[in-house]
Design an enzyme around this catalytic site. Structure first.
Site, short mmCIF file in Angstrom:
data_model
loop_
_atom_site.label_atom_id
_atom_site.label_comp_id
_atom_site.label_asym_id
_atom_site.label_seq_id
_atom_site.Cartn_x
_atom_site.Cartn_y
_atom_site.Cartn_z
CE LYS A 79 -4.03 0.31 1.87
NZ LYS A 79 -4.75 0.06 0.67
CG ASN A 139 0.44 -0.33 -4.48
OD1 ASN A 139 1.61 -0.83 -5.00
ND2 ASN A 139 -0.47 -1.23 -4.06
CD GLU A 154 -0.59 -3.06 3.48
OE1 GLU A 154 -1.49 -4.05 3.09
OE2 GLU A 154 0.36 -2.86 2.95
N GLY A 184 -17.23 2.27 -3.19
CA GLY A 184 -17.23 1.46 -4.49
C GLY A 184 -17.92 2.11 -5.62
N GLY A 191 -7.83 1.63 -4.61
CA GLY A 191 -7.97 2.63 -3.29
C GLY A 191 -6.55 3.37 -2.88
CG ASP A 192 -3.13 1.08 -2.39
OD1 ASP A 192 -3.51 1.55 -1.29
OD2 ASP A 192 -2.61 0.31 -2.66
#
Length: 282
Positions: free
Chosen positions: A48, A51, A142, A204, A234-235
């Site tokens: 993440k 990215n 993360e 979404g 998302g990133d």
């Protein structure tokens, strides 16, 4: 239409995971106890943090990656990928562990399931970073809680947190984070987000909303596109929203721009999609 101030130099430090993505593309993902045999395997740069760093620099920011890799061949590949994207890797640490790995299954609809093996990411030592505390930060979860908390505590610039994967947050983050970025599941897992100063909530196919202390202040629709992979969407959204706000775009325009960048990302099979400069999406 709001235009970017091209004279504004955006600097950004990104704290987060650097992974090698091992991606299996299949017609449909297996169920419990099931084997599917039509997989096509690729190895890609991911994580993440990496990215978001790659996306932010492609969108026009000057970006430094704050993270860690191991002492293995994957480490060289991940550093090279970030450098090729234009990311400053001078503060990427090398530790005695394997470079992080994500095992990803992507079905023909572009939906994914992911298992992350943290490896070197869990050993990031934020006390060793040589950085200007005034430079804005985009972080995720993360890496260790200690690393994220230390950077939040010692930073004076804008601090953006992508609350992924969702976990309980310490007092320093609730006090310091100026923008939280979450999906619906993450928002539901942390009810206190309803009192946060600013939250970007992705929905979404329904787009995204900005909430100030639980009250909607901006909304943007999703952009129709052909879905190839949702791994990096998302990133890309998080990077775009952060860069747009730092460039001085208003909140509604920033949100709409981030949705457009996210749509561009899902049309690309890579975890680190090739993006145009931010102005192309405004």
């Amino acid at each position: 239409m709001t235009r970017l101030d091209v004279r504004r130099d955006v600097r950004l430090d990104v704290l987060g995971a650097i992974n090698q993505d091992v991606v299996a593309r299949v017609r449909r993902a297996p169920g419990p106890g099931e084997t599917v045999a039509d997989g096509v395997l690729t190895h890609q740069p991911g994580g993440k943090g990496a990215n978001q760093a790659a996306a932010a620099v492609r969108l026009g920011a000057r970006v430094r990656m704050l993270g860690a890799v191991g002492r293995d061949a994957a480490a060289d590949q991940m550093r090279s990928a970030l450098t090729s994207a234009g990311v400053d890797v001078s503060e990427v640490q090398t530790v005695d562990d394997a470079t992080g790995t994500a095992l990803i299954v992507v079905d023909e609809a572009g939906e994914n399931s992911i298992v992350v093996c943290a490896g070197a990411n869990s050993r990031v030592d934020a006390t060793l970073f040589d950085r200007d505390p005034a430079v804005p930060v985009l972080a995720q979860l993360e890496v260790s809680a200690a690393a994220v908390d230390h950077l939040a505590r010692t930073s004076t610039g804008m601090f953006v947190l992508n609350v992924s994967p969702a976990r309980e947050l310490g007092a320093v983050l609730w006090d310091r984070v100026g923008l939280f970025i979450v999906n619906e599941g993450e928002y539901a897992a942390l009810p206190r987000l309803a009192t946060a100063p600013l939250v970007a909530l992705t929905l979404g196919a329904e787009g995204a909303v900005l909430l100030r202390r639980g009250v909607e202040i901006a909304k943007a629709p999703s952009v129709p596109t052909s879905v190839v992979s949702t791994v990096g969407a998302g990133d890309a959204f998080a990077a775009a929203l952060t860069v747009a706000l730092l460039r001085g775009l208003d909140e509604e325009t920033s949100l709409r721009t981030a949705c457009a960048v996210g749509a561009a990302a899902v049309a690309d099979e890579r975890s680190q999609p090739l993006l145009a400069p931010l102005d192309a999406y405004v």
